[in-house]
Enzyme design. Structure first.
Site, PDB file in Angstrom:
ATOM      1  N   ASP A 166     121.646  79.472  87.545  1.00 47.36           N
ATOM      2  CA  ASP A 166     120.954  80.496  88.323  1.00 47.36           C
ATOM      3  C   ASP A 166     120.977  80.193  89.810  1.00 47.36           C
ATOM      4  OD1 ASP A 166     119.978  82.172  86.078  1.00 47.36           O
ATOM      5  OD2 ASP A 166     118.940  80.320  85.545  1.00 47.36           O
ATOM      6  N   THR A 199     124.757  79.885  78.021  1.00 49.50           N
ATOM      7  CA  THR A 199     124.092  81.172  77.834  1.00 49.50           C
ATOM      8  C   THR A 199     124.128  81.943  79.149  1.00 49.50           C
ATOM      9  OG1 THR A 199     122.618  80.280  76.135  1.00 49.50           O
ATOM     10  CG2 THR A 199     121.885  82.277  77.265  1.00 49.50           C
ATOM     11  N   GLY A 201     117.283  81.065  83.415  1.00 45.10           N
ATOM     12  CA  GLY A 201     117.021  82.496  83.567  1.00 45.10           C
ATOM     13  C   GLY A 201     117.156  83.259  82.261  1.00 45.10           C
ATOM     14  N   GLY A 202     117.926  82.684  81.333  1.00 45.47           N
ATOM     15  CA  GLY A 202     118.073  83.288  80.008  1.00 45.47           C
ATOM     16  C   GLY A 202     117.134  82.682  78.983  1.00 45.47           C
ATOM     17  N   THR A 238     127.739  85.214  82.838  1.00 46.21           N
ATOM     18  CA  THR A 238     129.013  84.617  83.229  1.00 46.21           C
ATOM     19  C   THR A 238     129.665  83.931  82.044  1.00 46.21           C
ATOM     20  OG1 THR A 238     128.009  84.226  85.392  1.00 46.21           O
ATOM     21  CG2 THR A 238     130.144  83.225  84.999  1.00 46.21           C
ATOM     22  N   GLU A 294     119.985  74.229  76.447  1.00 39.88           N
ATOM     23  CA  GLU A 294     121.053  73.979  77.416  1.00 39.88           C
ATOM     24  C   GLU A 294     121.045  72.529  77.877  1.00 39.88           C
ATOM     25  OE1 GLU A 294     121.620  78.363  79.545  1.00 39.88           O
ATOM     26  OE2 GLU A 294     120.112  76.972  80.317  1.00 39.88           O
TER      27      GLU A 294
END
Length: 232
Positions: free
Chosen positions: A89, A30, A101-102, A33, A108
């Site tokens: 991050d 996620t 951060g997402g 990038t 994840e």
């Protein structure tokens, strides 16, 4: 974000897409990038006819991958994940990382731990001597979350609930809240991870330790850093 950072994100994402081979089950991370990676991967699928199945780490990534026509399966529908490509991050020289951060840290980490290999793609601004400049996300259940905030405050961790642009608390895909710890420097990440894992009400934290195999830093010639720490 500078033009240089954006270019490095794109370079890292596009390079990572060259590592995918036909028949792979690929974890799709996620973030900004990873978006470049997914777009480049979709181009390869369409132009080369690759048979690729993606396992996503967030609803946002699922929507993006579907929009590019990438075949998807859930983590519980596959026997293995060959390779996961995700962002980070912050990463230190020992390849300890901060992610979340997402607000996708829980999914994840689940995908990462079920992957044969993990690669993170970053721009050079994310690579530091010591992690901690980026606020450490902690995913917590809503019930008792204010009490957890007070506990982190008493421990001088500078906690804040992550909020949307309209001031609402951010809710993860699993229905939890995010408390960000503003620590500046994490000298002993394993000790902090243990403390958080022992704290009732914490679902997951954004310290990814002994997780990644390689990190790709974007550039005209992307830099690949391998994890040389002995496995145990």
């Amino acid at each position: 974000m500078t033009d240089r950072q954006m270019a490095q994100k794109q370079q890292a994402g596009e390079f990572a897409a060259t590592l995918i081979t036909d028949g792979m089950i690929v974890g799709l991370g996620t973030g900004s990038t990873v978006r470049f990676f997914i777009e480049a991967l979709a181009d390869r699928i369409n132009s080369e006819g690759l048979d690729i199945t993606g396992v996503t780490t967030s609803n946002k990534t699922s929507s993006l991958a579907k929009s590019w026509g990438i075949k998807l399966a859930s983590v519980d529908e596959v026997s293995k994940i060959d390779l996961t490509i995700d962002g980070a991050d912050e990463v230190d020289h020992q390849l300890n990382g901060i992610k979340g951060g997402g607000a996708a840290l829980l999914f994840e980490k689940i995908v990462a731990l079920n992957s044969a290999k993990n690669i993170w793609i970053i721009d050079e601004s994310k690579y530091h001597d010591v992690i901690g400049q980026f606020p450490l996300p902690v995913e917590v259940v809503p019930y008792g979350s204010h009490q957890l905030l007070q506990r982190f405050l008493a421990a001088d961790m500078q906690p804040t609930f992550r909020r949307t642009m309209t001031g609402e608390r951010v809710t993860t895909d699993a229905g939890n809240y995010i408390i960000d710890l503003h620590l500046d420097r994490i000298a002993y990440p394993k000790s902090l991870a243990y403390f958080l894992e022992q704290t009732v009400g914490v679902v997951e934290h954004g310290l990814f330790l002994d997780t990644v195999d390689e990190v790709i830093i974007g550039g005209n010639q992307p830099t690949l850093i391998s994890n040389t720490k002995p496995s145990c």
